[in-house]
Design an enzyme around this catalytic site. Structure first.
Site, PDB file in Angstrom:
ATOM      1  CE  LYS A   1      65.017   2.430  23.546  1.00  0.00           C
ATOM      2  NZ  LYS A   1      65.888   1.288  23.726  1.00  0.00           N
TER       3      LYS A   1
ATOM      4  CB  THR B   1      65.120   4.935  20.198  1.00  0.00           C
ATOM      5  OG1 THR B   1      65.454   3.606  20.601  1.00  0.00           O
ATOM      6  CG2 THR B   1      64.433   5.660  21.341  1.00  0.00           C
TER       7      THR B   1
ATOM      8  CE  LYS C   1      68.507   8.240  18.392  1.00  0.00           C
ATOM      9  NZ  LYS C   1      67.616   7.236  18.904  1.00  0.00           N
TER      10      LYS C   1
HETATM   11  P1  NAP Z   1      74.372   2.631  14.696  1.00  0.00           P
HETATM   12  O1  NAP Z   1      75.377   1.601  15.087  1.00  0.00           O
HETATM   13  O2  NAP Z   1      74.787   4.051  14.600  1.00  0.00           O
HETATM   14  O3  NAP Z   1      73.716   2.154  13.325  1.00  0.00           O
HETATM   15  C1  NAP Z   1      72.755   2.859  12.596  1.00  0.00           C
HETATM   16  C2  NAP Z   1      72.749   2.259  11.200  1.00  0.00           C
HETATM   17  O4  NAP Z   1      71.655   2.816  10.461  1.00  0.00           O
HETATM   18  C3  NAP Z   1      74.039   2.563  10.433  1.00  0.00           C
HETATM   19  O5  NAP Z   1      74.458   1.400   9.764  1.00  0.00           O
HETATM   20  C4  NAP Z   1      73.593   3.663   9.478  1.00  0.00           C
HETATM   21  O6  NAP Z   1      74.307   3.688   8.263  1.00  0.00           O
HETATM   22  C5  NAP Z   1      72.159   3.261   9.204  1.00  0.00           C
HETATM   23  N1  NAP Z   1      71.351   4.411   8.787  1.00  0.00           N
HETATM   24  C6  NAP Z   1      71.218   5.595   9.432  1.00  0.00           C
HETATM   25  N2  NAP Z   1      70.386   6.398   8.751  1.00  0.00           N
HETATM   26  C7  NAP Z   1      69.992   5.705   7.654  1.00  0.00           C
HETATM   27  C8  NAP Z   1      69.130   5.997   6.572  1.00  0.00           C
HETATM   28  N3  NAP Z   1      68.530   7.189   6.475  1.00  0.00           N
HETATM   29  N4  NAP Z   1      68.929   5.051   5.630  1.00  0.00           N
HETATM   30  C9  NAP Z   1      69.556   3.837   5.727  1.00  0.00           C
HETATM   31  N5  NAP Z   1      70.398   3.511   6.718  1.00  0.00           N
HETATM   32  C10 NAP Z   1      70.603   4.435   7.681  1.00  0.00           C
HETATM   33  O7  NAP Z   1      73.124   2.616  15.711  1.00  0.00           O
HETATM   34  P2  NAP Z   1      72.538   1.400  16.579  1.00  0.00           P
HETATM   35  O8  NAP Z   1      73.236   1.375  17.885  1.00  0.00           O
HETATM   36  O9  NAP Z   1      72.465   0.190  15.734  1.00  0.00           O
HETATM   37  O10 NAP Z   1      71.076   1.987  16.870  1.00  0.00           O
HETATM   38  C11 NAP Z   1      70.076   2.029  15.876  1.00  0.00           C
HETATM   39  C12 NAP Z   1      68.786   2.530  16.529  1.00  0.00           C
HETATM   40  O11 NAP Z   1      68.422   1.656  17.604  1.00  0.00           O
HETATM   41  C13 NAP Z   1      68.910   3.923  17.136  1.00  0.00           C
HETATM   42  O12 NAP Z   1      67.685   4.615  17.012  1.00  0.00           O
HETATM   43  C14 NAP Z   1      69.230   3.629  18.608  1.00  0.00           C
HETATM   44  O13 NAP Z   1      68.834   4.696  19.446  1.00  0.00           O
HETATM   45  C15 NAP Z   1      68.401   2.378  18.828  1.00  0.00           C
HETATM   46  N6  NAP Z   1      68.895   1.458  19.886  1.00  0.00           N
HETATM   47  C16 NAP Z   1      70.216   1.212  20.063  1.00  0.00           C
HETATM   48  C17 NAP Z   1      70.624   0.326  21.059  1.00  0.00           C
HETATM   49  C18 NAP Z   1      72.084   0.000  21.311  1.00  0.00           C
HETATM   50  O14 NAP Z   1      72.392  -0.558  22.387  1.00  0.00           O
HETATM   51  N7  NAP Z   1      73.001   0.279  20.410  1.00  0.00           N
HETATM   52  C19 NAP Z   1      69.675  -0.298  21.866  1.00  0.00           C
HETATM   53  C20 NAP Z   1      68.330  -0.052  21.638  1.00  0.00           C
HETATM   54  C21 NAP Z   1      67.952   0.839  20.653  1.00  0.00           C
HETATM   55  P3  NAP Z   1      75.827   4.224   8.127  1.00  0.00           P
HETATM   56  O15 NAP Z   1      76.623   2.983   7.941  1.00  0.00           O
HETATM   57  O16 NAP Z   1      75.834   5.117   6.942  1.00  0.00           O
HETATM   58  O17 NAP Z   1      76.158   4.963   9.407  1.00  0.00           O
END
Ligand code: NAP
Length: 284
Positions: free
Chosen positions: A167, A92, A235
């Site tokens: 979104k 997002t 964010k």
């Molecule tokens: P998360 O659990 O914090 O995971 C993010 C992942 O991306 C981590 O494994 C992180 O690596 C990796 N990452 C971050 N920056 C990176 C980079 N520059 N290069 C390579 N890998 C990188 O977040 P999430 O909940 O999966 O959410 C991911 C995205 O989807 C976000 O934008 C969030 O807003 C969106 N989203 C989330 C949900 C939800 O319910 N969780 C639902 C819809 C949308 P590290 O292991 O180093 O931290």
């Protein structure tokens, strides 16, 4: 088809597993490389150490944290991927970031779809996400088989940026629902109502919703394992507040949620699930 996946967090890892189950996953990457190595070992895929490891991919899927992470990955993938490849971004981020990514990749003959998702970690695990897409129909056709592996619904909303615009609207609803559910359940606790009877009673009527269903019981037990991190919703709310101000529509719900999630993040709950909002609602 060779598919690469970057960003193996709460959403990305289960999505990558669906691609693997459909025989599509070739290579995985992540900022903390040990996560990619662990999953690659388990799924018999490759762990990427550099952008060049994605060179043989027809599709590269991103599900990283924020705008800078998307742009950083797009910048290193653009010179490496072959002409005709497509990058799909499920993170997002802002409409501007989506358009900048699309432009940068188009200069190399690579397609781009901004394709944020809704449905939470449960939707990612069950393969039931709603995918809101901005970009070209031809790129979506190329990505369709991969997206079908974890989507309940895929909707092309318009040109580049239209997925992220959708979104943003989604997140206004999410933020408002969180505010209402946490405030209501905090009141229910204080009134001494039995949660075992309260939650299904609310869920069966007009107040029923995804967040109450999935997070109601856990928040009342003070369990805030993400799920969706407070810092990620904060964010999103910054992005959405800017869009609503520019559009000249009300920001009342967004402003309240932004203040609440900023306070939670400042108090050290940034990595807690968004249902930790009940902690604030227990106070006047
Ligand atoms: P998360 O659990 O914090 O995971 C993010 C992942 O991306 C981590 O494994 C992180 O690596 C990796 N990452 C971050 N920056 C990176 C980079 N520059 N290069 C390579 N890998 C990188 O977040 P999430 O909940 O999966 O959410 C991911 C995205 O989807 C976000 O934008 C969030 O807003 C969106 N989203 C989330 C949900 C939800 O319910 N969780 C639902 C819809 C949308 P590290 O292991 O180093 O931290």
């Amino acid at each position: 088809m060779n598919v690469g996946f970057i960003g193996l967090g709460a959403m990305g890892e289960p999505m990558a597993r669906h691609l693997h189950r459909h025989g599509l996953l070739t290579v995985v990457g992540n900022r903390t490389r040990s996560k990619a190595e662990r999953l690659a070992r388990e799924l018999n895929a490759r762990a990427a150490g550099a952008a060049a490891d994605f060179a043989d991919c027809d599709l590269v899927v991103l599900c990283v944290s924020a705008d800078a992470d998307v742009l950083e990955n797009v910048a290193v993938l653009a010179p490496v991927l072959r002409t005709g490849a497509v990058v799909i971004d499920h993170s997002t981020v802002s409409v501007d970031t989506a358009r900048a990514a699309a432009e940068q990749l188009a200069a190399h003959g690579i397609g781009f779809l901004d394709a944020p998702v809704s449905g939470g970690v449960e939707g990612a695990r069950n393969g039931k996400l709603s995918v809101m897409v901005g970009g070209r129909q031809t790129d979506l056709d190329q990505a369709d088989t991969a997206l079908q592996s974890y989507a309940a619904r895929i909707t092309l909303m318009g040109d580049s940026g239209a997925g992220q615009a959708t979104k943003a609207v989604n997140q206004v609803l999410v933020a408002g629902i969180n505010e209402a559910v946490c405030e209501g359940l905090a009141l229910g606790e204080r009134l001494g109502l039995d949660p075992v009877r309260l939650l299904p009673t609310l869920a069966a009527g007009a107040a029923g919703n995804w967040f109450l269903d999935k997070r109601g019981a856990t928040m009342l037990r003070d369990e805030f394992v993400p799920g969706f991190k407070c810092a990620h919703l904060l964010k999103d709310l910054h992005i959405v507040q800017g869009m609503a101000r520019a559009a000249g529509t009300s920001t009342a719900v967004i402003d309240q949620a932004l203040a609440d999630y900023a306070a939670l993040t400042q108090a050290g709950h940034g990595d807690a699930d968004t249902s930790a909002l009940i902690l604030r609602k227990r106070m006047p």
